[in-house]
Design an enzyme around this catalytic site. Structure first.
Site, PDB file in Angstrom:
ATOM      1  N   ALA A  35       0.855  -1.122  -0.071  1.00 45.20           N
ATOM      2  CA  ALA A  35      -0.064   0.167  -0.125  1.00 45.20           C
ATOM      3  C   ALA A  35       0.735   1.135  -0.057  1.00 45.20           C
ATOM      4  O   ALA A  35       1.918   1.200   0.433  1.00 45.20           O
ATOM      5  CB  ALA A  35      -0.843  -0.029   1.344  1.00 45.20           C
ATOM      6  N   GLY A  51       0.140  -5.312   0.768  1.00 43.32           N
ATOM      7  CA  GLY A  51      -0.598  -5.275  -0.105  1.00 43.32           C
ATOM      8  C   GLY A  51      -0.414  -5.854  -1.527  1.00 43.32           C
ATOM      9  O   GLY A  51      -1.305  -6.311  -2.286  1.00 43.32           O
ATOM     10  N   GLU A 103      -0.853  -9.132  -1.201  1.00 45.28           N
ATOM     11  CA  GLU A 103      -2.114  -9.504  -1.009  1.00 45.28           C
ATOM     12  C   GLU A 103      -2.831  -9.571  -2.546  1.00 45.28           C
ATOM     13  O   GLU A 103      -3.682 -10.318  -2.482  1.00 45.28           O
ATOM     14  CB  GLU A 103      -2.629  -8.579  -0.106  1.00 45.28           C
ATOM     15  CG  GLU A 103      -2.319  -8.651   1.339  1.00 45.28           C
ATOM     16  CD  GLU A 103      -2.781  -7.670   2.253  1.00 45.28           C
ATOM     17  OE1 GLU A 103      -2.687  -6.491   2.177  1.00 45.28           O
ATOM     18  OE2 GLU A 103      -3.435  -8.053   3.336  1.00 45.28           O
ATOM     19  N   GLU A 110       3.648  -5.783   7.232  1.00 41.65           N
ATOM     20  CA  GLU A 110       2.712  -4.771   7.891  1.00 41.65           C
ATOM     21  C   GLU A 110       3.237  -4.404   9.352  1.00 41.65           C
ATOM     22  O   GLU A 110       2.947  -3.436   9.726  1.00 41.65           O
ATOM     23  CB  GLU A 110       1.305  -5.060   7.524  1.00 41.65           C
ATOM     24  CG  GLU A 110       0.813  -4.767   6.194  1.00 41.65           C
ATOM     25  CD  GLU A 110       1.055  -6.028   5.105  1.00 41.65           C
ATOM     26  OE1 GLU A 110       1.908  -6.775   5.402  1.00 41.65           O
ATOM     27  OE2 GLU A 110       0.160  -5.876   4.202  1.00 41.65           O
TER      28      GLU A 110
END
Ligand code: 3HC
Length: 697
Positions: free
Chosen positions: A63, A102, A105, A125
Site C-alpha cells: 500500500a 498489499g 495480497e 505490515e
C-alpha cells in the site's frame, strides 16, 4: 484508465501492467487502474487469461504508506483484490523484485503466482504497526498453512521465491524472461477449471482446527517477542479468526483490526521510523548527484573487536580490506575472532561455508602499512586517545593517496582536531560504527568543519552499500548517540542513589520496550569502559557515577567478571539481583548525604527519557543533527530504543512538548541545573509545536 496501470493484449492473453515508480505502491490511482483493467479484461471475450505484471524494479511493494492517516480513499484495496479473485478468467501474478504487503495480497487474490528466482515475498505490515489489511491474514494461511503463515505475518520477514515455491505460495519459479514465461504459463492454464481461489481452500483450516496447540504456542512466542507492541497481537487475532470463522467474516474482522492499527500511535511511530530512515539519507547541501569517490579497497587500522567487526562489514559488501595492527600477534588474534564470528553464522545456517571462505579471502591481515598507498578508504579503529589518533593521521597523510578517504571510528573525540593533523582535512570524516560492528545497523557519519561534499556523499553511499543506516552528524563530544546516552545513563545512576535498585530501573525501561535496561547494558558493555574514560578526564564528574565507579574499582566489571550491577552464574548472561550491590548503593548514598526514598516507576521513566530528550533538543538546536527524525534513527538503530515508540524525539512529540517541558522544569527545581531546559524545547512548547513539525518547516 489511469496512466499508472495499462492493459494490452498478446493473442488471447491480456496483460495488466502497473507502472508507478519507484516501488509500484498501491496509490489510489493504481487501485482505480487495477479495478478498471480487470473489468476491461473480464468484458473482453478475446481474452482467455490475464497476466498481472509490473514495470520498473519491482512488483507492487505494498500500500502507499504516505496515504495512511488520510482516511479511507476509494476504491478500497480489498474490493480491488476481490474483483481479481472473482474473475472468471485465470489471473496470473508475475512477480519480480519484492511482492510485499498489499502487493502480495493482490497476488494472493490472483489464481496463480509465478516469480523470478531473485524475487522476495512477504507481509511486512507488522513492522509498520499494522497487520495485512486486504485479506492477507485470511488467504495466506489457507494457501501455505497456519504455522508458516503465522511466522511470516507476525515477524514481517520476507521469503525468497524458492521457499515460496516449496510452500505452494508460488506455482513456478522462472529462469528466463518473466513476462514471456508468464504469457506461456497463462496460455497453458487458460482452460483450467475450477479456478484455484484461496478463499475456497479448506485443507489447512481443517488441520489447524485439529491442532489448537499450534496457535497457543504461536501466541506465547509472539507475546514474548512483542515487548509491549500491539501489532503482532492484532496479527495473531486476525489469523485466529481465519481458523474459527468463515472467510468473509475473517475479512471483516481483519478490516476492523486494520482500522484500529492504522489509528494507533504505535503505527504512526513505525511509519515515522520508515520515512525517517529514508530521510536520513538526504543531505540538504549535498545533492544526490554529488560525485562520489569509488571505494574498491579499504584498510582498517586496529584489529581489536571494533576493527575486526568493521573489516567483516566491508568484506560482506564485497570490498577488499586489509586489516592492520602493529604486531602480528594482534592481527592473528583479530582474524581468529573474525573466523569464529563467521563460523557462528554458518552454524546458525545464515551463511554457507563457501560464502564464508569468499568473505574471509577478502580480508588480508597485515602488520605493516604496505597496503595503505593504494587504499581508497582507511578507517582508524585504534585506542580512544587523541594523541595517538593525531599521530596516526599525520602518518596516514604521508602515505595515503591524495583522494583517499581518511576516516576515524572515534566515538567521542573531536574529528576536526584529528583532521587538522593532516594536510587534507577535507578528506577526513568520522565513521562511528557501533559494537558489534557486524551486527548493529547504525553508522554515525561525522562531518568535520571542512569535510568535502564528495567525501560526505561517498560515506553516505558506503553506508548503504555495507547495509548500514547512515546518519550524518556534526562534531561535539559523543556526537548524537553517546551524548544523549550519557545523560540517560547518568540519570539512571542518580536514581540508584535516590532510592531505586538496578532491577527496578531496568524493569521500567524494558517495560517501555528497550531490550535491556541501562544497568544490564552497562554490565554487558563493561562498567570499566565508562570508568576509565571518566578517570582520564581533566575534571572527572564523580558524584552521579559513585556506584558504577565503586563497582569498577572493586573489579566488578559486569558480565565478563561474573558480577557488576547484577551477579552472573557460571558464564550465564542472566542477571541475578545482588544484595551486595544494594548495600553498596545505600552506603554511597549515605556518604553523599542523599536520603533514599521510594521512587515510582513513572518517575524513573520520565527521568531517564526526558534527560535524553532535553539533550536531543540541544543537539538539534546546535545543528549537530539535521532533523529530529535523524536523532530517532540513531537511537532506534544504535541503542535499542523501541521502534514502536518512534524514537526519543517522536516519543516526546506524542507526550506533548508542553508536558515534557513542565516535567523537565519540575525536575530542575528538585535536582538542579543539570535539568536546565533546552531553549528549543521551551520555544516549541510555548508555540504549541512538535519536534517533527520543525523538520518539515
Ligand atoms: N509506500 C510509499 N512509499 C514507499 C513505499 C510504500 N509502500 N515503499 C517505498 N516507498 C518509497 C520510499 O519512501 C522511498 O522514497 P524516497 O526515494 O522519496 O526516499 C522510495 O520509495 C524507495 O524506497 P527505498 O529507498 O526503501 O528503496 P529500496 O529499493 O531500498 O527498497 C522496498 C524497496 C524493499 C520495497 C522498501 O522500500 C520497502 O520495504 N518498502 C515498504 C514495503 C512495505 O512495508 N509494504 C507494506 C505496506 S503496508 C500495506 O501494504 C498494507 C496492506 O496490507 C493494506
Amino acid at each position: 484508465m489511469s496512466q499508472t496501470v495499462t492493459f494490452e493484449k498478446r493473442g488471447s492473453i491480456g496483460i495488466i501492467h502497473v507502472d508507478n515508480p519507484p516501488v509500484n505502491a498501491l496509490s489510489r490511482a493504481v487501485r482505480q487502474g487495477l479495478l478498471d483493467a480487470i473489468r476491461g479484461a473480464d468484458a473482453d471475450s478475446d481474452v482467455k487469461a490475464i497476466v498481472l505484471a509490473c514495470r520498473g524494479r519491482t512488483f507492487i511493494a505494498g500500500a502507499d504508506i504516505s496515504e495512511f492517516g488520510q482516511g479511507p480513499l476509494e476504491p478500497d484495496l480489498g474490493a480491488v483484490i476481490a474483483s481479481y479473485e472473482a474473475s472468471e478468467k485465470p489471473v496470473v501474478a508475475a512477480i519480480h523484485g519484492t511482492a510485499l504487503g498489499g502487493g502480495l495480497e493482490v497476488a494472493l487474490g490472483c489464481h496463480y503466482r509465478i516469480a523470478v528466482a531473485t524475487a522476495k515475498l512477504g507481509l511486512p505490515e507488522v513492522k509498520l504497526g499494522l497487520l495485512p489489511g486486504a485479506g492477507g491474514t485470511q488467504r495466506l494461511p489457507r494457501i501455505i498453512g497456519f504455522e508458516k503463515a503465522l511466522s511470516l505475518i507476525t515477524t514481517g520477514e520476507p521469503i525468497a521465491a524458492g521457499e515460496a515455491k516449496s510452500l505452494g505460495l508460488v506455482d513456478e519459479v522462472v529462469d528466463g524472461e518473466l513476462e514471456a514465461a508468464a504469457i506461456g504459463f497463462a496460455e497453458r492454464i487458460a482452460a483450467t477449471r475450477p479456478l484455484p481461489r484461496a478463499r475456497d481452500f479448506t485443507t489447512h483450516v481443517e488441520a489447524a482446527k485439529k491442532n489448537p496447540e499450534l496457535f497457543e504456542k504461536a501466541k506465547k512466542d509472539v507475546t514474548a517477542r512483542a515487548r509491549g507492541a500491539g501489532a503482532p497481537l492484532r496479527c495473531l487475532e486476525a489469523v485466529r479468526v481465519a481458523i474459527e470463522r468463515p472467510f468473509d467474516e475473517g475479512l471483516s474482522r481483519e478490516r476492523e483490526l486494520f482500522a484500529e492499527a492504522v489509528a494507533s500511535t504505535e503505527s504512526a511511530a513505525l511509519r515515522h521510523v520508515f520515512f525517517a530512515e529514508r530521510a536520513a539519507a538526504k543531505i540538504p547541501d549535498v545533492p544526490a548527484d554529488t560525485p562520489t569517490l569509488p571505494i574498491r579497497s579499504a584498510a582498517v587500522i586496529g584489529a581489536g573487536t571494533m576493527g575486526g567487526g568493521i573489516a567483516m562489514v566491508l568484506a560482506n559488501a564485497g570490498i577488499a580490506v586489509t586489516l592492520i595492527d602493529r604486531e602480528q600477534s594482534f592481527v592473528d588474534k583479530g582474524v581468529e575472532i573474525i573466523k569464529k564470528n563467521y563460523g557462528a553464522t554458518v552454524k546458525k545456517g545464515k551463511l554457507s561455508q563457501s560464502e564464508m571462505e569468499v568473505r574471509l579471502a577478502r580480508i588480508t591481515p597485515s602488520s605493516n602499512w604496505d597496503a595503505l598507498p593504494t587504499a581508497d578508504l582507511v578507517i582508524e579503529a585504534v585506542f580512544e586517545e587523541m594523541g595517538l589518533k593525531k599521530e596516526l593521521f599525520t602518518r596516514l597523510d604521508g602515505v595515503c593517496k591524495k583522494d583517499a578517504i581518511l576516516a576515524t571510528n572515534t566515538s567521542s573525540l573531536d574529528v576536526d582536531v584529528i583532521a587538522r593533523a593532516t594536510s587534507r582535512p577535507e578528506q577526513v570524516i568520522g565513521l562511528h560504527f557501533f559494537s558489534p560492528a557486524n551486527v548493529m545497523r547504525l553508522l554515525e557519519i561525522v562531518r568535520g568543519k571542512v569535510t568535502s561534499k564528495e567525501v560526505v556523499a561517498s560515506a553516505m553511499k558506503l553506508a548503504k552499500q555495507i547495509n548500514k543506516v547512515g546518519v550524518l552528524v556534526g562534531v561535539c563530544e559523543g556526537f548524537v548517540g553517546n551524548r544523549m546516552l550519557h545523560k540517560y545513563a547518568h540519570e539512571a545512576q542518580h536514581l540508584l542513589l535516590e532510592g531505586a535498585l538496578p532491577q527496578q530501573v531496568d524493569r521500567v525501561i524494558t517495560a517501555f520496550g528497550f531490550a535491556m535496561g541501562p544497568m544490564a547494558t552497562s554490565d554487558l558493555a563493561g562498567i570499566d569502559v565508562g570508568w576509565r574514560i571518566r578517570k582520564a578526564k581533566a575534571k572527572p564528574e564523580r558524584y552521579g557515577w559513585g556506584v558504577a565507579d565503586r563497582l569498577a574499582e572493586m573489579g566488578h566489571f559486569g558480565q565478563k567478571t561474573g558480577s557488576g550491577f547484577y551477579k552472573y552464574e557460571d558464564g550465564s548472561r542472566v542477571p541475578i539481583p545482588n544484595p551486595e550491590v544494594e548495600k553498596l548503593i545505600v552506603e554511597i548514598a549515605q556518604k553523599n548525604g542523599v536520603e533514599r526514598r521510594s521512587i515510582s516507576d513513572h518517575e524513573i521513566l520520565d527521568r531517564c527519557l526526558f534527560a535524553m530528550i532535553n539533550e536531543g533538543a540541544k543537539i538539534l538546536e546546535e545543528k549537530i543533527a539535521l532533523r529530529s527524525s535523524d536523532i530517532d534513527t540513531v537511537w532506534i538503530n544504535g541503542y535499542g530504543f523501541p521502534a514502536h515508540r518512534g524514537g526519543p524525539m517522536f516519543y516526546a512529540d506524542t507526550v506533548g512538548l508542553a508536558k515534557v517541558l513542565g516535567t523537565v522544569q519540575e525536575f530542575g527545581r528538585k535536582h538542579g541545573k543539570a535539568w536546565s531546559p533546552a531553549p528549543l524545547l521551551v520555544r516549541l512548547a510555548g508555540e504549541g509545536k512538535t519536534f517533527g513539525a520543525l523538520a518539515e518547516g
